[in-house]
Design a protein around this motif. Structure first.
Motif, PDB file in Angstrom:
ATOM      1  N   PRO A   1       9.796   2.776   2.228  1.00 52.33           N
ATOM      2  CA  PRO A   1       9.986   1.909   1.052  1.00 52.33           C
ATOM      3  C   PRO A   1       9.679   0.440   1.342  1.00 52.33           C
ATOM      4  CG  PRO A   1      12.108   2.616   1.938  1.00 52.33           C
ATOM      5  CD  PRO A   1      11.057   3.445   2.609  1.00 52.33           C
ATOM      6  N   VAL A   2       9.903   0.003   2.575  1.00 50.68           N
ATOM      7  CA  VAL A   2       9.559  -1.381   2.918  1.00 50.68           C
ATOM      8  C   VAL A   2       8.053  -1.580   2.821  1.00 50.68           C
ATOM      9  CG1 VAL A   2       9.611  -3.133   4.724  1.00 50.68           C
ATOM     10  CG2 VAL A   2      11.596  -1.665   4.367  1.00 50.68           C
ATOM     11  N   ALA A   3       7.280  -0.593   3.279  1.00 46.13           N
ATOM     12  CA  ALA A   3       5.822  -0.674   3.167  1.00 46.13           C
ATOM     13  C   ALA A   3       5.392  -0.702   1.703  1.00 46.13           C
ATOM     14  CB  ALA A   3       5.176   0.507   3.888  1.00 46.13           C
ATOM     15  N   TYR A   4       6.065   0.074   0.859  1.00 41.33           N
ATOM     16  CA  TYR A   4       5.738   0.094  -0.567  1.00 41.33           C
ATOM     17  C   TYR A   4       5.895  -1.296  -1.184  1.00 41.33           C
ATOM     18  CZ  TYR A   4       6.433   0.871  -5.576  1.00 41.33           C
ATOM     19  OH  TYR A   4       6.351   0.784  -6.947  1.00 41.33           O
ATOM     20  N   TYR A   5       7.056  -1.915  -0.949  1.00 40.69           N
ATOM     21  CA  TYR A   5       7.305  -3.214  -1.569  1.00 40.69           C
ATOM     22  C   TYR A   5       6.444  -4.315  -0.943  1.00 40.69           C
ATOM     23  CZ  TYR A   5      11.189  -1.279  -4.212  1.00 40.69           C
ATOM     24  OH  TYR A   5      11.939  -0.548  -5.091  1.00 40.69           O
ATOM     25  N   THR A   6       6.093  -4.155   0.328  1.00 41.66           N
ATOM     26  CA  THR A   6       5.191  -5.125   0.949  1.00 41.66           C
ATOM     27  C   THR A   6       3.821  -5.071   0.293  1.00 41.66           C
ATOM     28  OG1 THR A   6       6.358  -4.921   3.069  1.00 41.66           O
ATOM     29  CG2 THR A   6       4.141  -5.861   3.123  1.00 41.66           C
TER      30      THR A   6
ATOM     31  N   ARG B   1      -3.137  -3.202  -6.241  1.00 38.58           N
ATOM     32  CA  ARG B   1      -2.959  -2.395  -7.448  1.00 38.58           C
ATOM     33  C   ARG B   1      -2.071  -1.194  -7.131  1.00 38.58           C
ATOM     34  NH1 ARG B   1      -8.399  -2.600  -7.274  1.00 38.58           N
ATOM     35  NH2 ARG B   1      -8.530  -0.327  -7.191  1.00 38.58           N
ATOM     36  N   ARG B   2      -1.529  -0.596  -8.183  1.00 39.25           N
ATOM     37  CA  ARG B   2      -0.580   0.493  -7.980  1.00 39.25           C
ATOM     38  C   ARG B   2      -1.195   1.628  -7.171  1.00 39.25           C
ATOM     39  NH1 ARG B   2       2.356   2.744 -13.136  1.00 39.25           N
ATOM     40  NH2 ARG B   2       3.301   0.682 -12.938  1.00 39.25           N
ATOM     41  N   SER B   3      -2.419   1.969  -7.441  1.00 38.16           N
ATOM     42  CA  SER B   3      -3.063   3.058  -6.698  1.00 38.16           C
ATOM     43  C   SER B   3      -3.131   2.738  -5.215  1.00 38.16           C
ATOM     44  CB  SER B   3      -4.470   3.299  -7.246  1.00 38.16           C
ATOM     45  OG  SER B   3      -5.217   2.084  -7.275  1.00 38.16           O
ATOM     46  N   THR B   4      -3.388   1.474  -4.888  1.00 36.28           N
ATOM     47  CA  THR B   4      -3.452   1.069  -3.487  1.00 36.28           C
ATOM     48  C   THR B   4      -2.064   1.023  -2.868  1.00 36.28           C
ATOM     49  OG1 THR B   4      -5.379  -0.289  -4.046  1.00 36.28           O
ATOM     50  CG2 THR B   4      -4.358  -0.664  -1.910  1.00 36.28           C
ATOM     51  N   VAL B   5      -1.086   0.570  -3.631  1.00 35.35           N
ATOM     52  CA  VAL B   5       0.294   0.551  -3.134  1.00 35.35           C
ATOM     53  C   VAL B   5       0.714   1.956  -2.726  1.00 35.35           C
ATOM     54  CG1 VAL B   5       2.702   0.177  -3.787  1.00 35.35           C
ATOM     55  CG2 VAL B   5       0.963  -1.492  -4.453  1.00 35.35           C
TER      56      VAL B   5
ATOM     57  N   VAL C   1      -8.873  -3.681   1.751  1.00 35.84           N
ATOM     58  CA  VAL C   1     -10.304  -3.362   1.647  1.00 35.84           C
ATOM     59  C   VAL C   1     -10.557  -2.375   0.511  1.00 35.84           C
ATOM     60  CG1 VAL C   1     -12.219  -2.217   2.835  1.00 35.84           C
ATOM     61  CG2 VAL C   1     -10.829  -3.900   4.052  1.00 35.84           C
ATOM     62  N   LEU C   2      -9.745  -1.314   0.444  1.00 33.66           N
ATOM     63  CA  LEU C   2      -9.923  -0.336  -0.630  1.00 33.66           C
ATOM     64  C   LEU C   2      -9.626  -0.951  -1.988  1.00 33.66           C
ATOM     65  CD1 LEU C   2      -8.387   2.805   1.087  1.00 33.66           C
ATOM     66  CD2 LEU C   2     -10.734   2.597   0.235  1.00 33.66           C
ATOM     67  N   ASP C   3      -8.597  -1.786  -2.050  1.00 33.00           N
ATOM     68  CA  ASP C   3      -8.267  -2.437  -3.310  1.00 33.00           C
ATOM     69  C   ASP C   3      -9.417  -3.332  -3.780  1.00 33.00           C
ATOM     70  OD1 ASP C   3      -5.678  -2.759  -5.033  1.00 33.00           O
ATOM     71  OD2 ASP C   3      -6.526  -4.780  -4.904  1.00 33.00           O
ATOM     72  N   TRP C   4     -10.074  -3.973  -2.835  1.00 37.17           N
ATOM     73  CA  TRP C   4     -11.153  -4.905  -3.184  1.00 37.17           C
ATOM     74  C   TRP C   4     -12.419  -4.171  -3.606  1.00 37.17           C
ATOM     75  CZ3 TRP C   4     -11.187 -10.068  -3.883  1.00 37.17           C
ATOM     76  CH2 TRP C   4     -12.426 -10.709  -3.965  1.00 37.17           C
TER      77      TRP C   4
END
Length: 747
Positions: A162-167, A174-178, A686-689
């Motif tokens: 969950p810490v990685a999620y909020y980071t 974007r949500r897909s990248t999160v 990178v994927l988000d970009w």
């Protein structure tokens, strides 16, 4: 809650009234929310139940998604965690350290104490009494609830998800990248495996993750300086930095990342001519307090607790000063020792430098140079540490029945090794390692020798008296100057090669530096039947002195952990092997009756994150070249996004990885795990970009691409699940997982 609201996004431009808005469906959502025109009329009666459910799920995604990820994370870290009932890998070290806390015995280790105190806490909560020795491969006794201790440790690993999620949210992905970043942490096989044992790595990773989260959140609040929330996250950043550094010194690399950001942030504020000087000064003071003093207080507090809890004498006593040892319960240091040293006294002599050992000699000789008997400093206590104080050869021969003579300041003495009868000696032969100093050896005997056996005592200080006419046990700090050569007996931080058993080199240094503590010595233990026993333990050693002393000793021992050319370490690996997943690590024996665990990462996570580092470098180079050619295609918000969402994770990777490239110490695959997290964040950026065009053109296509990535990450975790949950039976049945020769899952 902070996450229920969107702080000002670094990659977008928003109006002031949008700064503190709940994550509801809107065009400006940065995490992939459903969108609709702001002027659209809310006609609830026309909505179908399914649409209403989707809107509710979308609105509360910031709670529902991490909750689901966390539940799965606890499953992957805890499923079948008690299957193996043997001491596995470094549980032999850290379980034993936890035992010392329960028995309150002082011990020594190269790592700071916080993580090991938490291991001790888990044992206390499990009802463990500290009696088990944690020998590698040994079966746990029935009365030791090792499963609970492992569950305690695995909680830190599970909470990383969950810490990685909020980071990822705070980095404005974007949500897909999160979700992808969270899945990469969740389904990283090595993270799941190493979190299942009584080790420090799950705690190190957790506090590394929290430090990055606190930094990212604090950055997002840059437009709300000095607000309560701003101070809250600044304070949390400092506490997290203190915790990660108090588990392992690898946390200093995470500290360096926050320090780099802070220096840049203050430099930018310094260049803002519109900012009042008082405001700039307030920013500086707030960061000094929050990011320097708070972490330092947390770090020092962990050592204070360490000293308070470990009140009994234990195996690590010799690393500390004699005064510190004398105040431990059950210690032999200073016990019944006469206070004043006389000729004929037998004593141990301790170097007062940080991490100093006891003056030592043994029958082995130097392989070159004088080839006389070796003299070293040694931290363990044995009879080879004992020396007799004798008068010099120009004075009457010592006789046990003669009146007592007490050497003191300016006295010329001899020191005779009790086990071999040889004199402490020096000559103009170069020292074996520190060639600029003279060699120190043991030579001759009580009758055979020369003036090069003579040493002049120079008293530096005495904690108990201003009288320098005598040498007192524990309290007198003195130097030994070679009477003929004028050099000083010194034991620094240099270790001898294997022929010297890696013990500390003792030399005679030519420079006269009275402040060099490595030339300071004190009598630690003292025996003389003609003198009454004293109570040297009545003098306390100050906390700050003990704190500095122990940290330097840790540093010295850590630097000595170099590969031994005479031994082959099958578990060790090289830095270049880690990013490409070239090698794994067997955590236990590989017999058929043993539950086997293999420390290996998820290929998709490792190779994808490593590739993203090169792709990011290519992206930055591309935009720099185009910028130099006059193209102005990036908006300020996008540059800001690249800077903080991409460049800082890359910097974090370099800071955690490059030190191991230059490090001479022995290294293992788990040393890469903190750096891996920053590579994962880089892959998320990178994927988000690169998928932004898909997100703008067709969100369904974007989710289809990400869906494939989700499936690959999850699928490979499931494929390699046996190395996480334990391989039972013959290892040949997992031959299909041995993709490369270095993946020694099967022989």
């Amino acid at each position: 809650m902070a996450y229920q609201q969107d702080a000002h996004a670094t990659a977008t431009t928003q109006d002031g009234h949008n700064l503190r808005r709940r994550n509801v469906p809107d065009h400006s959502s940065s995490n992939g929310s459903l969108t609709q025109a702001s002027s659209e009329v809310d006609n609830k009666k026309a909505q179908t139940p399914s649409t209403s459910i989707l809107k509710t799920l979308d609105e509360w995604e910031f709670l529902i998604a991490p909750l689901l990820f966390t539940l799965v994370s606890f499953f992957t870290r805890m499923y079948k965690i008690g299957l193996s009932n043997i001491v596995t890998w470094d549980e032999a070290h850290f379980g034993k350290f936890g035992s010392h806390y329960l028995k309150r015995e002082f011990y020594f280790d190269v790592h700071p104490p916080l993580g090991k105190m938490l291991v001790g806490l888990s044992g206390y909560m499990a009802g463990y009494n500290g009696s088990f020795e944690f020998k590698s491969g040994e079966t746990y006794p029935e009365e030791l609830n090792y499963t609970f201790m492992r569950l305690f440790n695995s909680t830190f690993g599970a909470l990383c998800v969950p810490v990685a999620y909020y980071t990822a949210r705070e980095l404005n992905f974007r949500r897909s990248t999160v979700w992808l970043v969270t899945l990469m942490v969740l389904c990283e096989n090595s993270y799941a495996t190493i979190s299942r044992f009584i080790l420090l790595d799950s705690m190190l990773l957790f506090f590394t993750f929290t430090t990055v989260l606190c930094w990212a959140r604090f950055h997002r609040l840059q437009n709300q300086s000095f607000s309560f929330e701003w101070f809250f996250w600044l304070l949390l950043s400092g506490i997290s930095i203190g915790c990660v550094t108090s588990v392992k010194w690898v946390g200093l690399f995470c500290t360096a990342l926050v320090g780099l950001y802070t220096a840049e942030d203050l430099w930018n504020k310094f260049g803002d001519l519109k900012m009042p000087q008082t405001t700039l000064a307030s920013h500086l003071v707030a960061r000094v307090v929050g990011l320097i003093f708070v972490p330092l207080l947390v770090y020092m507090f962990s050592f204070w607790v360490h000293f308070v809890v470990l009140e009994n004498s234990g195996p690590g006593d010799a690393q500390m000063s004699s005064l510190f040892q004398a105040n431990l319960k059950g210690t032999e240091v200073g016990k019944d020792s006469p206070l004043e040293v006389a000729f004929g006294s037998r004593a141990t002599i301790k170097n007062m430098g940080y991490g100093g050992g006891l003056l030592h000699s043994h029958v082995q000789t130097y392989p070159e140079g004088s080839q006389q008997q070796q003299v070293t400093c040694y931290h363990h206590k044995d009879a080879n540490n004992d020396w007799f104080f004798y008068p010099n050869r120009n004075e009457p021969v010592y006789h046990p029945e003669a009146p007592l003579v007490f050497p003191g300041d300016k006295s010329v003495i001899r020191l005779i090794h009790s086990q071999t009868g040889r004199n402490l000696h020096s000559h103009t032969v170069a020292a074996p390692v520190t060639k600029g100093d003279y060699e120190v050896s043991s030579y001759g005997n009580t009758t055979v020798g020369d003036e090069k056996d003579h040493w002049t005592v120079e008293v530096v200080s005495d904690a108990a008296s201003r009288d320098r006419s005598k040498i007192r046990t524990l309290t007198t700090a003195f130097r030994l100057r070679h009477t003929s050569l004028g050099c000083y007996l010194r034991a620094g931080t240099v270790n001898l090669p294997q022929w010297g058993f890696k013990q500390i080199e003792v030399t005679c240094v030519k420079q006269n530096n009275p402040r060099d503590v490595y030339t300071h010595w004190n009598v630690e233990a003292h025996w003389n039947e003609r003198l009454p026993a004293g109570d040297p333990g009545s003098y306390k050693s100050p906390f700050l002195r003990d704190f500095v002393h122990l940290n330097v000793a840790m540093m010295t021992s850590n630097n000595a952990l170099v590969p031994d050319p005479d031994k082959q370490d099958d578990l060790a690996s090289q830095f270049w092997q880690w990013p490409i997943l070239h090698v794994g690590l067997r955590m236990c024996g590989w017999d058929d009756h043993i539950v086997k665990y293999f420390l290996l990462g998820n290929p998709a996570v490792y190779w994808g994150s490593t590739l993203s580092l090169f792709v990011f470098g290519g992206l930055v180079s591309w935009y720099l070249i185009r910028w130099q050619r006059g193209y102005d295609e990036l908006r300020p918000g996008e540059i800001d996004y690249i800077h903080y969402g991409g460049l800082y994770p890359v910097a974090g990777w370099f800071l955690h990885y490059l030190p191991f490239v230059a490090m001479a110490r022995v290294t293992y695959v788990h040393h890469y795990y903190p750096a891996l997290y920053f590579a994962i964040l880089t892959s998320g950026f990178v994927l988000d970009w690169v998928t932004r065009p898909l997100a703008r053109k067709d969100r369904r296509l974007e989710w289809a691409v990400y869906g494939i990535l989700y499936a690959v990450v999850i699928g490979l975790f499931v494929l390699f699940r046996a190395i996480v949950f334990g391989m039972q039976g013959k290892h040949q049945q997992w031959r299909h997982l041995k993709w490369f020769d270095k993946w020694r899952i099967t022989d």
